[in-house]
Design a protein around this motif. Structure first.
Motif, short mmCIF file in Angstrom:
data_model
loop_
_atom_site.label_atom_id
_atom_site.label_comp_id
_atom_site.label_asym_id
_atom_site.label_seq_id
_atom_site.Cartn_x
_atom_site.Cartn_y
_atom_site.Cartn_z
N SER A 1 -3.97 -2.22 4.36
CA SER A 1 -2.63 -2.81 4.35
C SER A 1 -2.13 -3.05 5.77
O SER A 1 -2.34 -2.21 6.65
CB SER A 1 -1.65 -1.87 3.63
OG SER A 1 -0.33 -2.30 3.82
N ASP B 1 0.73 -2.68 6.64
CA ASP B 1 1.76 -1.65 6.85
C ASP B 1 1.18 -0.27 7.11
O ASP B 1 1.94 0.69 7.31
CB ASP B 1 2.67 -1.57 5.62
CG ASP B 1 3.40 -2.87 5.33
OD1 ASP B 1 3.71 -3.60 6.30
OD2 ASP B 1 3.65 -3.17 4.15
N ALA B 2 -0.14 -0.14 7.11
CA ALA B 2 -0.78 1.17 7.29
C ALA B 2 -0.44 1.74 8.67
O ALA B 2 -0.43 1.02 9.67
CB ALA B 2 -2.28 1.07 7.11
N ARG C 1 0.35 3.97 4.31
CA ARG C 1 1.49 3.06 4.51
C ARG C 1 2.79 3.84 4.69
O ARG C 1 3.77 3.30 5.21
CB ARG C 1 1.63 2.10 3.33
CG ARG C 1 0.40 1.23 3.11
CD ARG C 1 0.47 0.49 1.82
NE ARG C 1 0.53 1.44 0.69
CZ ARG C 1 0.49 1.09 -0.59
NH1 ARG C 1 0.39 -0.18 -0.92
NH2 ARG C 1 0.55 2.00 -1.54
N ASP D 1 -9.81 2.69 0.83
CA ASP D 1 -8.79 1.78 0.35
C ASP D 1 -9.03 1.51 -1.12
O ASP D 1 -9.97 0.81 -1.48
CB ASP D 1 -8.79 0.47 1.15
CG ASP D 1 -7.46 -0.25 1.01
OD1 ASP D 1 -7.12 -0.62 -0.14
OD2 ASP D 1 -6.76 -0.43 2.01
N ASP E 1 -1.18 8.26 1.47
CA ASP E 1 -0.88 6.83 1.48
C ASP E 1 -0.53 6.49 2.92
O ASP E 1 0.56 6.80 3.40
CB ASP E 1 0.29 6.51 0.54
CG ASP E 1 0.57 5.01 0.45
OD1 ASP E 1 0.17 4.25 1.37
OD2 ASP E 1 1.21 4.60 -0.53
N PHE F 1 -5.23 3.23 1.42
CA PHE F 1 -4.50 1.98 1.64
C PHE F 1 -4.52 1.57 3.12
O PHE F 1 -3.57 1.03 3.65
CB PHE F 1 -3.04 2.08 1.15
CG PHE F 1 -2.94 2.45 -0.30
CD1 PHE F 1 -3.34 1.58 -1.30
CD2 PHE F 1 -2.44 3.69 -0.68
CE1 PHE F 1 -3.25 1.92 -2.64
CE2 PHE F 1 -2.35 4.05 -2.02
CZ PHE F 1 -2.76 3.16 -3.00
#
Length: 191
Positions: free
Chosen positions: A156, A158-159, A126, A180, A124, A153
């Motif tokens: 995002s 926030d990645a 993020r 993703d 993940d 992901f």
């Protein structure tokens, strides 16, 4: 059957392993997907075909839940002055009672790693790179199988893709693919 590539899909809990397999298999009913961590509790496999023939078997595994404690435990299994390689260290752990109790989920992952030809390590992107991730990678590397990181992901905001690529490169994992599961690219399936 020996020509079929066996690939374990591994990683921490709730990183999108099952979602990746659903996408690759074009089967939204494969496995169970939930926001709750630890949804996958057993190894489940599927086959992908190429020109109508089985080409690859993919195995969805439970998430690694406590790699830090497991790595510390595995380190205690070596006798004083004994030098054993990674697969033997993992096999010694799998023969220990803790593989059927405290570290049952991790044992399922490592057992499948040893039975596979290679693995996809789903991340993940993020998440910050934490010691638990480094310890997961150390345990997976001990299985002596090729490992390809899959950064999930990545769409995002926030990645932390660059952080992950840098951390993976420090472990000699210089190639990673991006995926993703929430918003796959239009050409995501082909990629």
């Amino acid at each position: 059957m020996s020509d079929i590539l066996r690939v374990a899909v591994v990683g921490h809990t709730n990183t999108g392993k099952t979602s990746l397999l659903r996408t690759l298999a074009r089967d939204v009913a494969f496995g169970e997907v939930s926001d709750a961590a630890g949804t996958t509790r057993h190894v489940e496999g599927l086959r992908l075909l190429a020109d109508g023939e089985p080409a690859i078997e993919l195995f969805d595994t439970p998430g690694m839940e406590d790699a830090i404690a497991l790595l510390e435990f595995v380190d205690t299994l070596a006798l004083a002055g004994e030098r054993i390689d990674g697969p033997d260290r993992v096999a010694r752990f799998l023969a220990a009672p803790e593989a059927h109790d405290r570290f049952e989920q991790e044992a399922k992952v490592l057992r499948q790693m040893l039975a596979s030809d290679a693995a996809l390590y789903v991340v993940d992107a993020r998440d910050p790179v934490l010691p638990k991730h480094r310890d997961e990678l150390a345990l997976l590397a001990a299985c002596a199988r090729p490992l390809l990181p899959v950064l999930n992901f990545v769409a995002s905001p926030d990645a932390r893709v660059d952080d992950w690529r840098a951390a993976l490169a420090r472990l000699s994992l210089h190639v990673a693919v991006s995926f993703d599961s929430v918003a796959p690219a239009l050409d995501g399936e082909r990629e």
